[in-house]
Motif scaffolding. Structure first.
Motif, PDB file in Angstrom:
ATOM      1  N   ARG A 134     -12.540 -29.361 -33.977  1.00 13.99           N
ATOM      2  CA  ARG A 134     -13.145 -28.090 -33.555  1.00 13.99           C
ATOM      3  C   ARG A 134     -14.554 -27.994 -34.133  1.00 13.99           C
ATOM      4  O   ARG A 134     -14.754 -28.221 -35.326  1.00 13.99           O
ATOM      5  N   GLU A 135     -15.527 -27.641 -33.295  1.00 11.21           N
ATOM      6  CA  GLU A 135     -16.903 -27.481 -33.760  1.00 11.21           C
ATOM      7  C   GLU A 135     -16.959 -26.344 -34.771  1.00 11.21           C
ATOM      8  O   GLU A 135     -16.314 -25.316 -34.598  1.00 11.21           O
ATOM      9  N   TYR A 149     -17.928 -31.222 -37.116  1.00  9.00           N
ATOM     10  CA  TYR A 149     -16.583 -30.979 -36.579  1.00  9.00           C
ATOM     11  C   TYR A 149     -15.577 -30.818 -37.717  1.00  9.00           C
ATOM     12  O   TYR A 149     -15.635 -31.525 -38.730  1.00  9.00           O
ATOM     13  N   GLU A 155      -6.608 -31.977 -33.938  1.00  6.03           N
ATOM     14  CA  GLU A 155      -7.670 -31.587 -33.019  1.00  6.03           C
ATOM     15  C   GLU A 155      -9.000 -31.452 -33.771  1.00  6.03           C
ATOM     16  O   GLU A 155      -9.023 -31.115 -34.955  1.00  6.03           O
ATOM     17  N   ARG A 188     -17.167 -22.540 -34.177  1.00 10.35           N
ATOM     18  CA  ARG A 188     -16.039 -21.932 -33.458  1.00 10.35           C
ATOM     19  C   ARG A 188     -14.967 -21.427 -34.424  1.00 10.35           C
ATOM     20  O   ARG A 188     -14.127 -20.613 -34.058  1.00 10.35           O
ATOM     21  N   GLU A 189     -15.014 -21.906 -35.655  1.00 10.42           N
ATOM     22  CA  GLU A 189     -14.033 -21.513 -36.657  1.00 10.42           C
ATOM     23  C   GLU A 189     -14.642 -20.620 -37.741  1.00 10.42           C
ATOM     24  O   GLU A 189     -13.950 -19.798 -38.321  1.00 10.42           O
ATOM     25  N   ARG A 231     -10.197 -29.107 -42.081  1.00 13.58           N
ATOM     26  CA  ARG A 231     -10.283 -27.648 -41.933  1.00 13.58           C
ATOM     27  C   ARG A 231     -10.210 -26.929 -43.286  1.00 13.58           C
ATOM     28  O   ARG A 231     -10.873 -25.906 -43.504  1.00 13.58           O
TER      29      ARG A 231
END
Length: 433
Positions: A385-386, A376, A383, A389-390, A212
């Motif tokens: 997350r695609e 991702y 987790e 989506r972020e 991330r």
């Protein structure tokens, strides 16, 4: 099974303007680079006709292939080694697939493929699996090893993580060609922080994911790709050269079918004209061969072939106007066709609509044609997350295809219609309207 010879006694390096150095420690890789099929890639430009727009774009698929290999080598030797989900026994398989992924490209690849209904991916498979020097080198790893390499490149290999390193929405192939093409064209659009992306890549069971914390570097990468497509890859001048190139090949094919007697006989094209080209014949084709014919065909008796070849060789390209395939525009196109014929200009070769389209990023759409695995992000809690989506930036362009249409024509032919002033005036009114 280990490769006979294993590691080289001394590391070999290629000086590279993008990655500084490309390191080769494995004898398998060194032997593959030395094969005649891989050396042929020195004679295939990475960007086809783009050198007629950006004069520095003379780089080859040879140095791009080395670049993809180097990125993969860094990922698996520096980032993935010792991590969960990564099987280090797949290392040489990954390196070979990275090095050989573009092996089947022909001269002026995409234009060439369209005219003669070829697929460079089929020829990549054929070179790897056929009676070639590349196949002989790969078989030293075992009789089934060439098949595994071919499967990785074809995206059918059982380990999807290995496939994703070379073919995904954030893979070594794209990373190298964006940086390399930006360098050689002299633009800044394709630059992004590859070092950061490599540091935050992590292996997962089926694909590479990104931590991330590296999201902004990935956003930059996606926007760089978007800009490169519209500022470089789909540049209208490059497309003009491709239009002329395509029309030369179509004209030569038609003349052959009509029994025309060439001064310079297209012996390298005979099997292509019949669409029965075998691997040996295909491997004899490179851009030096094609340009030889274009140079010679400037002197052909056929006025269309000779004119198109002069245009390509001397960079006297077609002009263009914006074009939208609406009913009104299509009516104007039909009118232009009639006017060109009246003026003695063959619209089949001199009035061409060309379209370009790109989808910068997409999320997973099951069952749709050309479905793509998304990127991702690995969240701090583990987790996945695609990306869209972020990321607000990526969400804004996800699934949005941009298409551009241009109408190409020879401005000089129109300007020379001095004896057909009414026709000339009408053509100009439509093109400028």
């Amino acid at each position: 099974m280990a490769y006979p010879g294993g590691q080289l006694s001394e590391e070999k390096v290629f000086k590279d303007p993008v990655h500084r150095y490309i390191h080769v420690r494995d004898k398998l890789i060194w032997d593959l680079i030395g094969t005649k099929e891989f050396q042929r890639l020195r004679r295939i430009k990475q960007l086809g006709t783009t050198y007629l727009t950006f004069h520095g774009a003379e780089h080859s698929r040879f140095n791009h292939s080395l670049g993809v290999y180097e990125i993969i080598r860094r990922i698996i030797d520096d980032v993935f080694v010792g991590r969960e989900h990564w099987d280090h026994s797949e290392r040489l398989l990954c390196l070979c697939a990275a090095l050989l992924h573009d092996l089947g490209h022909g001269p002026f690849s995409h234009s060439f493929e369209k005219v003669f209904h070829l697929d460079h991916e089929d020829f990549t498979q054929a070179i790897i699996l056929g009676d070639t020097e590349v196949n002989k080198v790969l078989r030293r790893m075992g009789d089934d090893f060439p098949k595994k390499v071919a499967e990785v490149i074809a995206k059918t290999y059982k380990n999807k993580l290995v496939v994703s390193l070379i073919s995904s929405q954030i893979d070594a192939d794209r990373m190298d060609y964006l940086l390399r093409d930006a360098y050689y064209t002299g633009v800044s659009y394709g630059n992004f922080d590859m070092e950061r992306i490599l540091r935050v890549m992590r292996p997962r069971e089926d694909q590479v994911v990104i931590k991330r914390s590296g999201m902004h570097a990935v956003e930059d990468y996606i926007m760089s790709r978007y800009q490169m497509y519209w500022q470089v890859y789909f540049h209208p001048v490059t497309r003009s050269a491709e239009v002329i190139l395509t029309k030369i090949l179509h004209r030569a094919k038609k003349l052959h079918e009509d029994g025309y007697s060439f001064k310079t006989k297209p012996v390298h094209f005979y099997s292509l004209f019949q669409e029965k080209v075998n691997l040996e014949e295909y491997l004899r084709l490179d851009e030096a061969v094609i340009l030889y014919y274009f140079q010679e065909w400037q002197n052909e008796a056929d006025s269309i072939l000779s004119d198109l070849c002069r245009r390509f060789v001397n960079r006297n390209l077609f002009k263009y106007v914006e074009f939208s395939p609406t009913n009104e525009q299509m009516k104007k196109l039909l009118e232009l066709n009639a006017l060109f014929k009246k003026a003695g200009i063959d619209p089949e070769y001199y009035l061409v609509v060309d379209s370009s389209s790109d989808l910068p990023y997409d999320f997973y759409r099951p069952g749709e044609e050309g479905e793509r695995l998304p990127i991702y992000l690995l969240m701090p809690n583990g987790e996945l997350r695609e990306l869209s989506r972020e990321s607000v930036i990526v969400d804004a362009i996800s699934g949005k295809r941009r298409t551009d249409h241009k109408l190409y024509f020879p401005q000089d032919f129109i300007d020379d219609l001095s004896t057909k002033r009414a026709t000339k005036k009408k053509i100009k009114e439509i093109l400028e309207g």
